[in-house]
Design an enzyme around this catalytic site. Structure first.
Site, PDB file in Angstrom:
ATOM      1  N   LYS A  18      18.726  -6.702 -43.125  1.00  0.00           N
ATOM      2  CA  LYS A  18      18.471  -7.321 -44.417  1.00  0.00           C
ATOM      3  C   LYS A  18      19.812  -7.619 -45.066  1.00  0.00           C
ATOM      4  CE  LYS A  18      16.376  -6.690 -48.929  1.00  0.00           C
ATOM      5  NZ  LYS A  18      15.406  -5.960 -49.752  1.00  0.00           N
ATOM      6  N   LYS A  39      15.927 -10.628 -42.308  1.00  0.00           N
ATOM      7  CA  LYS A  39      15.652 -11.211 -43.612  1.00  0.00           C
ATOM      8  C   LYS A  39      16.955 -11.621 -44.287  1.00  0.00           C
ATOM      9  CE  LYS A  39      14.033  -9.843 -48.110  1.00  0.00           C
ATOM     10  NZ  LYS A  39      13.803  -8.764 -48.995  1.00  0.00           N
TER      11      LYS A  39
END
Ligand code: PBG
Length: 323
Positions: A196, A249
């Site tokens: 992330k 992400k």
């Protein structure tokens, strides 16, 4: 040496049926997850409809229409009525996500109910963990106390599962969080937001979830956008700590990371087509510069083609009617 004119790649592009016959990547609703925001009241978002929030009653109605359209999985986020230094609302048995889960679970026994496990929506300072003593005001989020946060994340995950969650998805980026949650929940699937990045593409989400950090930023815990080898190390750690699914992400600016993770690991891979990716297309469509449906389908196909098995996307509801 070209094999033209014997080889003519256009032969398989002549009709829709031939193109479908030769297609390598498919979109199937089973692979998509719809994000949903539970809050104390319902607040529609006119420009970015999928970022609106719902009271628990309205969330039940919205979920009914998603399930009727064929959506098979949702991920819940909570916007609590009050925030504090230690994110009490995240692990409160009667917290907003816990209430939503208790309302949804008996009504939708087949729906995959996934929850985002993080503290940033619940802390008054907006960081994803608790702060070290006297740390408020510093610049890069390195004032977040990693090990003190782990116990609160595990408590949050346990309270979600007790309220009816099938799957928990830690998105905080503390080191060791997957292991801490795994120790507390030996039987619950964990979708780890492993790679992330500290991204500008979370802007619309933070506005919707009211979770922008009050000072500093998240670069002390989320990943540097410049790194891909480090993403593989994050994934390796998470698999070793008991993650069932890895996640990258954002998605579109990180297709190379999706591909690298796909090639290295055999666990299912998810990608989060984040709020900024959705907002860019929405804004361009509103300006008359792009066709939203075509751009969305192309984006989602690219994410699947790069190697994602599962895609979290704000277009999931519309996708149900497009497919
Ligand atoms: C919580 C969380 C965020 C997103 C998902 N979980 C925000 C953040 O990290 O700042 C972003 C999702 C999106 O932009 O669609 N930590």
């Amino acid at each position: 040496m070209s094999t033209f004119p014997v080889t003519r790649l256009r032969r398989l592009r002549r009709t829709g049926a031939l193109r479908a016959f030769a297609r390598e990547t498919h979109l199937d609703l089973d692979q998509f997850v719809m994000p949903l925001f539970a809050g104390p009241d319902t607040k529609a978002n006119a420009e970015l409809p999928a970022l609106g929030r719902f009271s628990v009653d309205d969330l039940v109605r919205e979920t009914e229409s998603l399930v009727a359209a064929g959506v098979t999985a949702v991920i819940l986020f909570g916007i609590p009525p009050e925030k504090d230094e230690v994110a009490s609302g995240a692990y409160d048995d009667d917290g907003i996500v816990q209430q939503a889960l208790r309302a949804l679970r008996p009504r939708f026994p087949e729906l995959v109910l996934m929850t985002d496990v993080c503290l940033c929506e619940y802390t008054s300072h907006g960081h994803c963990g608790v702060l070290k003593e006297g740390a408020a005001g510093s610049l890069h989020g390195d004032e977040v106390d990693n090990d003190e946060t782990l116990d609160l994340l595990a408590r949050t995950a346990v309270s979600h599962v007790e309220a009816g969650a099938d799957v928990v998805a830690p998105s905080d980026m503390m080191d060791g969080r997957v292991g801490a949650i795994r120790d507390a929940l030996p039987h619950t699937p964990i979708v780890a937001y492993s790679a992330k990045y500290a991204s500008a593409f979370y802007g619309p989400f933070r506005e919707a979830a009211e979770s922008a950090p009050a000072f500093g930023d998240r670069r002390g815990y989320q990943m540097d956008p410049a790194n891909v080898r480090e993403a593989l190390r994050e994934c390796e750690q998470d698999v070793a700590e008991g993650a069932d699914v890895l996640m990258v992400k954002p998605a579109l600016p990180y297709l190379d990371v999706i591909r690298a993770v796909r090639e290295r690991f055999d666990v299912p891979l998810a990608a989060y087509n984040v709020s900024g990716e959705y907002a860019m297309v929405k804004a361009a469509a509103r300006g008359g510069w792009m066709d939203e449906r075509a751009a969305a389908l192309e984006s989602l196909t690219a994410i699947r083609r790069a190697g994602a098995d599962i895609v979290i996307s704000y277009w999931t509801k519309e996708l149900a009617s497009w497919l």
